[in-house]
Design a protein around this motif. Sequence first.
Motif, short mmCIF file in Angstrom:
data_model
loop_
_atom_site.label_atom_id
_atom_site.label_comp_id
_atom_site.label_asym_id
_atom_site.label_seq_id
_atom_site.Cartn_x
_atom_site.Cartn_y
_atom_site.Cartn_z
N GLU A 1 0.75 -1.09 -0.07
CA GLU A 1 0.01 0.03 -0.14
C GLU A 1 0.77 1.37 0.07
OE1 GLU A 1 -3.33 0.41 2.51
OE2 GLU A 1 -4.04 -1.92 2.06
N LYS A 2 0.39 2.29 -0.55
CA LYS A 2 1.00 3.46 -0.73
C LYS A 2 0.21 4.60 -1.34
CE LYS A 2 4.39 5.28 -4.18
NZ LYS A 2 3.78 5.77 -5.16
N VAL A 3 0.46 5.94 -0.64
CA VAL A 3 -0.55 6.92 -1.14
C VAL A 3 -0.17 7.18 -2.40
CG1 VAL A 3 -0.41 8.11 1.30
CG2 VAL A 3 1.25 8.74 -0.51
N GLN A 4 -1.69 7.67 -3.00
CA GLN A 4 -1.64 7.72 -4.57
C GLN A 4 -1.38 9.15 -5.02
OE1 GLN A 4 -5.60 5.87 -4.41
NE2 GLN A 4 -6.22 7.79 -5.33
N GLU A 5 -0.91 10.07 -4.29
CA GLU A 5 -0.78 11.21 -4.67
C GLU A 5 0.51 11.61 -5.67
OE1 GLU A 5 -3.56 11.87 -1.99
OE2 GLU A 5 -1.74 11.16 -1.36
N ASP A 6 1.26 10.48 -5.73
CA ASP A 6 2.62 10.60 -6.40
C ASP A 6 2.36 10.14 -7.69
OD1 ASP A 6 3.39 9.09 -3.51
OD2 ASP A 6 3.99 11.19 -3.62
N GLU A 7 1.16 9.48 -8.07
CA GLU A 7 1.43 8.64 -9.13
C GLU A 7 1.44 9.57 -10.31
OE1 GLU A 7 1.40 5.61 -9.03
OE2 GLU A 7 0.36 4.97 -7.46
N VAL A 8 2.40 8.95 -11.46
CA VAL A 8 2.47 9.59 -12.54
C VAL A 8 1.86 8.85 -13.76
CG1 VAL A 8 4.56 9.86 -14.22
CG2 VAL A 8 4.97 10.20 -11.80
N TYR A 9 1.14 9.66 -14.60
CA TYR A 9 0.45 9.08 -15.66
C TYR A 9 1.24 8.96 -16.97
CZ TYR A 9 -3.66 8.72 -12.44
OH TYR A 9 -4.30 8.17 -11.33
N THR A 10 1.17 7.84 -17.56
CA THR A 10 1.60 7.47 -18.80
C THR A 10 0.48 7.45 -19.93
OG1 THR A 10 3.20 6.11 -17.73
CG2 THR A 10 2.85 5.67 -20.38
N LEU A 11 0.56 8.39 -20.75
CA LEU A 11 -0.64 8.25 -22.11
C LEU A 11 -0.28 6.90 -22.75
CD1 LEU A 11 0.14 11.66 -23.97
CD2 LEU A 11 -1.87 10.87 -22.49
N GLY A 12 -1.54 6.68 -23.22
CA GLY A 12 -1.74 5.45 -23.82
C GLY A 12 -2.58 5.58 -25.23
N GLU A 13 -1.80 6.25 -26.08
CA GLU A 13 -2.12 6.53 -27.43
C GLU A 13 -2.06 5.19 -28.15
OE1 GLU A 13 0.52 9.94 -28.43
OE2 GLU A 13 -1.29 11.09 -28.35
N VAL A 14 -3.29 5.07 -28.85
CA VAL A 14 -3.38 3.73 -29.55
C VAL A 14 -4.19 3.86 -30.98
CG1 VAL A 14 -3.50 2.21 -27.51
CG2 VAL A 14 -5.53 2.99 -28.48
N ARG A 15 -3.73 3.08 -31.83
CA ARG A 15 -4.67 2.90 -32.91
C ARG A 15 -5.92 2.14 -33.01
NH1 ARG A 15 -2.50 5.64 -36.80
NH2 ARG A 15 -0.18 5.55 -37.30
N ALA A 16 -6.86 2.27 -33.83
CA ALA A 16 -7.96 1.65 -33.89
C ALA A 16 -7.86 0.18 -34.09
CB ALA A 16 -9.08 2.07 -35.12
N GLY A 17 -8.55 -0.61 -33.49
CA GLY A 17 -8.03 -2.21 -33.32
C GLY A 17 -7.57 -2.61 -32.14
N THR A 18 -6.84 -1.60 -31.52
CA THR A 18 -6.03 -2.14 -30.44
C THR A 18 -6.77 -2.54 -29.05
OG1 THR A 18 -4.49 -0.42 -31.08
CG2 THR A 18 -4.29 -1.27 -28.67
#
Length: 313
Positions: free
Chosen positions: A244-261
Amino acid sequence: MAPSQASIPPSATNDRRQGLTPEQLQSYRDDGYLIIPGALDASTTASLLQETKDMLSTFSVDDHPMTKFTVSEDNKAHIGDDYFLTSGDKVRFFFEEDAFDTSTGKLSKPKYRAINKIGHYLHELNPAFQDATITPFHAEIARELDFRDPRVLQSMIICKQPEIGGRVPPHQDSTFLYTNPPSAVGFWIALEDATAENGCLSFAKGSHRRTPVKSRFVRKQGADGTEFIDAEGARFPQGYEMEEKVQEDEVYTLGEVRAGTLVLIHGNLLHKSEKNLSGRSRFIYTFHVIEGENEYDERNWLQPPEQGFSRLY
Ligand code: FE2
């Protein structure tokens, strides 16, 4: 073309009936999500997109209660009327919050540009989406993720309309689809390219291993509507080493995807998407699978149809 298109990995359609590679499986376990380009071939993707557009242009507004689907920033308030609560075995249409003129309360967009999502029983009531849900590939994935009795409990088309497609704040899908212990896995399929411009998903990599499912989205007891309550059962699925860990630090990674993914999303994983301010829609189809052997109680907002939730195998 938007600049970020160049960063989307090329589609790589091949025979995926064999399930995931060991590397893909490990990546899912480590990251809490897995992007599988080319999982759906181009013609199937195009026909599901067309099916969606047909539904959007033909549904009736006249007998519609004009329900909007919203999730508030603090996950405290949520639309919870009867139209929503009884949608588990129907195909219903939920409006985008910003599709209405605030002064008149009337739709400010044509209806096919005003819907936020269509749900929640496409996997049984719409043959095209049923065929795209109950597949050997998805069954094999569920086996590899150690499901014993995988049940599809809901399906949705999320439209993310041009200019008004709403932001979805960080959340865990198991909050909304709670079993004890948690077991939800999202199968998310892009019907159009999803980019930073039109509000693609982003993921807090590895957050499924450190973020407990603390709350559940349930029907209010003795009153109409829904609310969030503390999850009193297990907060992590079986089989994961959790810290368990506090979630304030979370870094978000973009998930750019093509149609059909296809993107697999662990129920404990924090993910979000931004508003779509672009001129392009971001239509996707998603369904969720839970472990049928885990406890699923009567407080959940979504209740099973008489015959039970749909078996993936
Ligand atoms: Fe989600």
